[in-house]
Scaffold this motif. Structure first.
Motif, short mmCIF file in Angstrom:
data_model
loop_
_atom_site.label_atom_id
_atom_site.label_comp_id
_atom_site.label_asym_id
_atom_site.label_seq_id
_atom_site.Cartn_x
_atom_site.Cartn_y
_atom_site.Cartn_z
N TYR A 217 0.83 -1.21 0.00
CA TYR A 217 0.00 0.00 0.00
C TYR A 217 0.87 1.26 0.00
CZ TYR A 217 -4.31 -2.64 0.82
OH TYR A 217 -5.37 -3.48 0.70
N TYR A 218 1.94 1.23 0.78
CA TYR A 218 2.80 2.41 0.81
C TYR A 218 3.52 2.59 -0.52
CZ TYR A 218 6.39 5.76 2.02
OH TYR A 218 7.20 6.86 2.03
N SER A 219 3.97 1.49 -1.15
CA SER A 219 4.69 1.59 -2.42
C SER A 219 3.83 2.25 -3.49
CB SER A 219 5.15 0.20 -2.88
OG SER A 219 6.08 -0.33 -2.00
N ILE A 220 2.60 1.76 -3.64
CA ILE A 220 1.75 2.32 -4.70
C ILE A 220 1.25 3.71 -4.31
CG2 ILE A 220 -0.42 1.30 -3.85
CD1 ILE A 220 -1.07 0.73 -6.84
N GLY A 221 0.98 3.94 -3.01
CA GLY A 221 0.57 5.29 -2.57
C GLY A 221 1.67 6.30 -2.79
N LYS A 222 2.93 5.92 -2.49
CA LYS A 222 4.06 6.82 -2.72
C LYS A 222 4.25 7.09 -4.21
CE LYS A 222 7.77 9.00 -1.07
NZ LYS A 222 8.37 9.46 -2.32
N PHE A 223 4.04 6.07 -5.04
CA PHE A 223 4.16 6.24 -6.49
C PHE A 223 3.15 7.29 -6.98
CE2 PHE A 223 2.35 5.04 -10.63
CZ PHE A 223 3.45 5.27 -11.45
N TYR A 224 1.89 7.16 -6.58
CA TYR A 224 0.88 8.10 -7.02
C TYR A 224 1.11 9.49 -6.44
CZ TYR A 224 -1.92 4.48 -9.30
OH TYR A 224 -2.36 3.50 -10.14
N THR A 225 1.66 9.55 -5.21
CA THR A 225 1.98 10.86 -4.64
C THR A 225 3.04 11.57 -5.47
OG1 THR A 225 1.44 10.06 -2.43
CG2 THR A 225 2.75 12.06 -2.57
N ASP A 226 4.10 10.83 -5.84
CA ASP A 226 5.17 11.41 -6.65
C ASP A 226 4.66 11.80 -8.03
OD1 ASP A 226 6.85 10.99 -4.54
OD2 ASP A 226 7.72 9.13 -5.33
N ARG A 227 3.65 11.07 -8.55
CA ARG A 227 3.08 11.38 -9.86
C ARG A 227 1.98 12.44 -9.76
NH1 ARG A 227 5.42 11.43 -13.63
NH2 ARG A 227 3.71 10.95 -15.05
N ARG A 228 1.72 12.92 -8.54
CA ARG A 228 0.71 13.96 -8.28
C ARG A 228 -0.71 13.50 -8.63
NH1 ARG A 228 3.75 19.61 -10.13
NH2 ARG A 228 5.61 19.31 -8.79
N GLN A 229 -0.91 12.20 -8.56
CA GLN A 229 -2.26 11.66 -8.73
C GLN A 229 -2.81 11.44 -7.31
OE1 GLN A 229 -2.50 8.39 -11.56
NE2 GLN A 229 -0.67 9.15 -12.64
N TYR A 230 -3.22 12.55 -6.71
CA TYR A 230 -3.47 12.54 -5.28
C TYR A 230 -4.71 11.75 -4.87
CZ TYR A 230 0.10 16.14 -5.28
OH TYR A 230 1.27 16.82 -5.43
N ASP A 231 -5.71 11.67 -5.73
CA ASP A 231 -6.90 10.90 -5.38
C ASP A 231 -6.54 9.42 -5.21
OD1 ASP A 231 -8.40 13.15 -5.44
OD2 ASP A 231 -9.14 12.85 -7.50
N LYS A 232 -5.77 8.90 -6.19
CA LYS A 232 -5.37 7.49 -6.10
C LYS A 232 -4.42 7.28 -4.91
CE LYS A 232 -5.84 6.55 -11.05
NZ LYS A 232 -5.13 6.11 -12.28
#
Length: 757
Positions: free
Chosen positions: A373-388
């Motif tokens: 969960y942290y890996s994919i959440g961090k990925f979307y945070t870095d990609r600025r896809q904040y909803d995901k």
């Protein structure tokens, strides 16, 4: 990295402690075929167990597998109850308990294991009681609510082991308790228990010190004290090499790599992770792709993204992942590689595949779920896809707590959610996450740094005091040295003068003695040479005579054996021309007696030692001969013969006694071809005596039989031969007839028994 260490620690715990039996190498089809062919219930029970264990231990098991396992084990339990086989019944109940735990029926599982432990407690079997209590603690699910009960159960095992003074069980129970506290997140308590265990193991020089040092390294890592964790981890490797126990080398290497990674030494981290992956890959362990993921992330930290990707692709090509855990670990590693290479579409694809396998596995592994969960959440945070990003990060916070490393992961999660909420305009929520992040960061930092600073202060004060003490010692030593040197100079001058005079006198006297000794030695040397020549001639003559004597003795024994064989042939010829049954019986008995003596002479001329007979070989061949001379298909023979060598004077009467006793037992003990057993024993008795015993479980002697009034030739022979041996002859009836002859042995005896059947 801390999650990685937690997973590695859990893998090591399962590898070391799991009570599950090794799954049968037979396929279920083969087992079902054997089950259908089995005609006895006692033979069907083990096959049903194997089938149950097969479905219970299948990788990525499903509900239908557990249903199949339950069916086979339940059937085995019913058969055990029919057979009234209590140990097998309670083993079946234990298997059912494990199935209940695997299917989520915790209370039923606990009841099964408690029932088995209570059964063995009632029997007074402490070892089995401790074993099943330990199984219960291990199979309780890894949940915060279960950790207190796990500690209590292992505490019961510890109390029992102390009561029966079982040191190995005490070590095992202490380690289990410390391991539970470690997984529970109570690090200080875990460390105290491990240090207590360490002292106990050091006192007895245990070979399992390496596992205690590894757990101490894990505790120090979770505490953030990497400077203390690293020496513990290195000591683990030293102990492993010392006792040559490399069964879990890959896990130990992986821990060192993770510690170096936390300290920022990424080259060393890569080195140790590489060693870990090479070891795990060679052994084809279940954790090889988890370790491979650590190595990939270590290479990425060094900016070697392409190298990491090539390594991962090669590993997958050579050994495709099979289990869901392996597939999830590979998907996460690929996502990390493509993210580092800025190929975000592929990275997202593999992160989503990682989530797919996590959902397939369910909620059994909380630490793994936190990582993905942290890996994919961090990925979307870095990609600025904040909803995901917010979806996965908030889902992480809803997972159950319990693992100590979740503190670090929650800290990073709150920081990521601060960015997510700030970008979406949820400023109050963002501020709350920032406060939680700072609180967790300060808590971890303060606790870790204060501990490290305290340790550094203690080391500094200790070092300074040791230097002051050493300085005072050096000054005192210098003063003593000066005084000693002054006294030594004076004494050496006087001693030198005296020594010089003594040496001159000794040299002169020595010269005179040497001249006289030289003349005496020359005369003695000549005399010694003459005597040596005479002795060599005598020794050669003695060796020649001994060899000739040895050859003559063998020739005599050979001729005696041939003559006895001729006698046997004559008796055999006579029996062919005799129609009287009584006469035939007498001839055959005499043939057996002659063979018993003939076999002795055969053994003597075939052996290097012409004086002694190897009794285990002689008795075995004599009994084989008698067995083949009669119809003995219904009789079983058991021989328990000590490794004894006797001379001819004792072997001949002993062989004749054995011949008479075994022949009588074969002929008369088992009428009507009833089944029976004849036991021949030759063993040591007290005061250098030997005891020959021939016993059967046949009908025994008639009630009115009196050995003293018997006119039987065989009985007379055995009594007379016993007197010839200088021994005692005894007969007793106890579920058959037993004949015993005790006599003094005149040869060397080797203290061991050679059973033969």
């Amino acid at each position: 990295m801390l999650r990685v260490l937690s997973i590695a620690c859990l893998v090591l715990f399962v590898c070391l402690q799991s009570p599950a039996q090794t799954p049968s190498s037979q396929l279920p089809g083969e087992l079902r075929s054997l089950l259908q062919k089995s005609t006895s219930d006692a033979g069907r029970v083990p096959l049903l167990w194997k089938l149950g264990e097969h479905y219970l231990t299948r990788p990525d098991e499903h509900k239908q597998d557990l249903d199949s396992a339950f069916y086979f084990v339940q059937h085995a339990l019913q058969l055990c109850e029919t057979l009234q086989d209590m140990p097998a019944r309670y083993y079946s109940i234990g298997l059912l308990g494990r199935i209940f735990f695997e299917s989520g029926q915790q209370e039923q599982g606990k009841a099964c294991f408690r029932e088995v432990a209570a059964y063995y407690h009632g029997l007074g079997n402490s070892q089995e009681e401790m074993t099943w209590l330990r199984y219960l603690a291990i199979f309780l699910p890894e949940m915060d609510s279960n950790y207190p009960e796990k500690v209590r159960i292992h505490g019961e095992v510890l109390a029992i082991s102390r009561q029966v003074k079982d040191t190995l069980r005490q070590e095992e129970a202490l380690k289990e308790i410390a391991d539970v506290y470690l997984r529970w997140g109570k690090l200080d308590t875990a460390e105290l228990k491990l240090l207590e265990l360490l002292r106990m193991q050091q006192a007895v020089r245990s070979r399992k010190l390496l596992y205690t040092y590894d757990l101490l390294a894990a505790v120090s890592t979770y505490q953030g004290n990497y400077n203390k964790a690293l020496p513990y981890a290195m000591e683990t490797i030293r102990q492993m090499q010392l006792v040559k126990d490399t069964a879990h080398a890959g896990i130990f290497y992986n821990r060192i790599g993770s510690i170096y990674g936390e300290l920022g030494h990424h080259e060393r981290s890569t080195y140790w992770h590489s060693r870990a992956f090479t070891t795990e890959k060679a052994r084809h362990t279940h954790s090889r792709y988890v370790v491979c993921g650590h190595l990939v992330r270590s290479l990425i930290w060094q900016g070697k993204q392409q190298e990491a990707l090539l390594l991962l692709r090669k590993a997958v090509k050579e050994d495709p992942p099979q289990s869901m855990v392996d597939k999830g670990a590979v998907a996460r590693a690929l996502g990390d590689c493509y993210k580092a290479l800025h190929r975000y579409t592929l990275a997202e694809r593999y992160y989503l595949e990682m989530m797919h396998w996590e959902e397939q596995m369910g909620k059994g592994n909380i630490s793994y779920s936190q990582e993905v969960y942290y890996s994919i959440g961090k990925f979307y945070t870095d990609r600025r896809q904040y909803d995901k990003a917010g979806y996965y990060l908030r889902k992480l916070l809803t997972l159950p707590a319990g693992k100590n490393s979740a503190i670090n992961r929650k800290r990073d999660t709150h920081l990521a959610l601060f960015k997510v909420d700030s970008a979406s305009g949820s400023y109050l929520s963002a501020i709350r996450h920032l406060q939680l992040y700072n609180l967790l960061r300060d808590s971890i930092f303060t606790e870790t740094k204060s501990r490290q600073l305290a340790e550094l202060q203690v080391r500094y004060e200790t070092s300074r005091k040791e230097q002051d003490i050493q300085l005072l010692r050096n000054r005192s030593q210098l003063e003593r040295s000066r005084l000693q040197q002054a006294r030594l100079g004076r004494n050496l001058t006087l001693a030198g003068i005296i020594m010089l005079l003594a040496i001159v006198g000794l040299l002169y006297n020595r010269y005179r003695l040497k001249q006289r000794s030289h003349r005496q030695l020359q005369a003695q040397q000549e005399e010694i040479h003459r005597k040596n020549y005479s002795l060599e001639a005598l020794v050669k003559e003695k060796d020649r005579l001994l060899e000739e004597k040895q050859w003559l003795l063998k020739e005599v024994h050979h001729r005696v054996k041939n003559n006895l064989q001729i006698v046997m042939s004559l008796l055999n010829t006579q029996s062919a021309h005799t129609e009287n049954d009584a006469a035939l019986l007498v001839i055959r008995e005499n043939q057996h007696r002659v063979y018993a003596m003939s076999l002795i002479h055969q053994k003597l001329y075939q052996s290097e030692n012409v004086a002694l007979i190897d009794m285990p070989v002689y008795i075995r061949e004599l009994v084989d001969y008698l067995r083949s001379s009669f119809d003995t298909r219904h009789i079983r023979f058991e021989l328990r013969i000590a490794a004894v060598k006797l001379d001819v004077s004792q072997t001949v009467p002993l062989g004749l006694i054995l011949n008479e006793a075994v022949t009588n037992a074969i002929k008369y003990a088992f009428p009507g071809e009833r089944d029976g057993c004849i036991t021949v024993t030759l063993r040591h008795a007290a005061d250098g005596h030997l005891l020959l015993a021939i016993a059967d479980n046949g009908i025994g002697l008639p009630a009115d039989f009196d050995p003293g009034k018997s006119n039987s030739l065989g009985m007379s022979l055995m009594q007379g031969l016993s007197r010839q041996l200088g021994g005692s002859f005894q007969m007793r009836q106890d579920a058959g007839l037993a004949i015993a002859v005790q006599f003094m042995a005149t040869s060397a005896i080797i203290n061991e028994m050679i059973p033969y059947e």
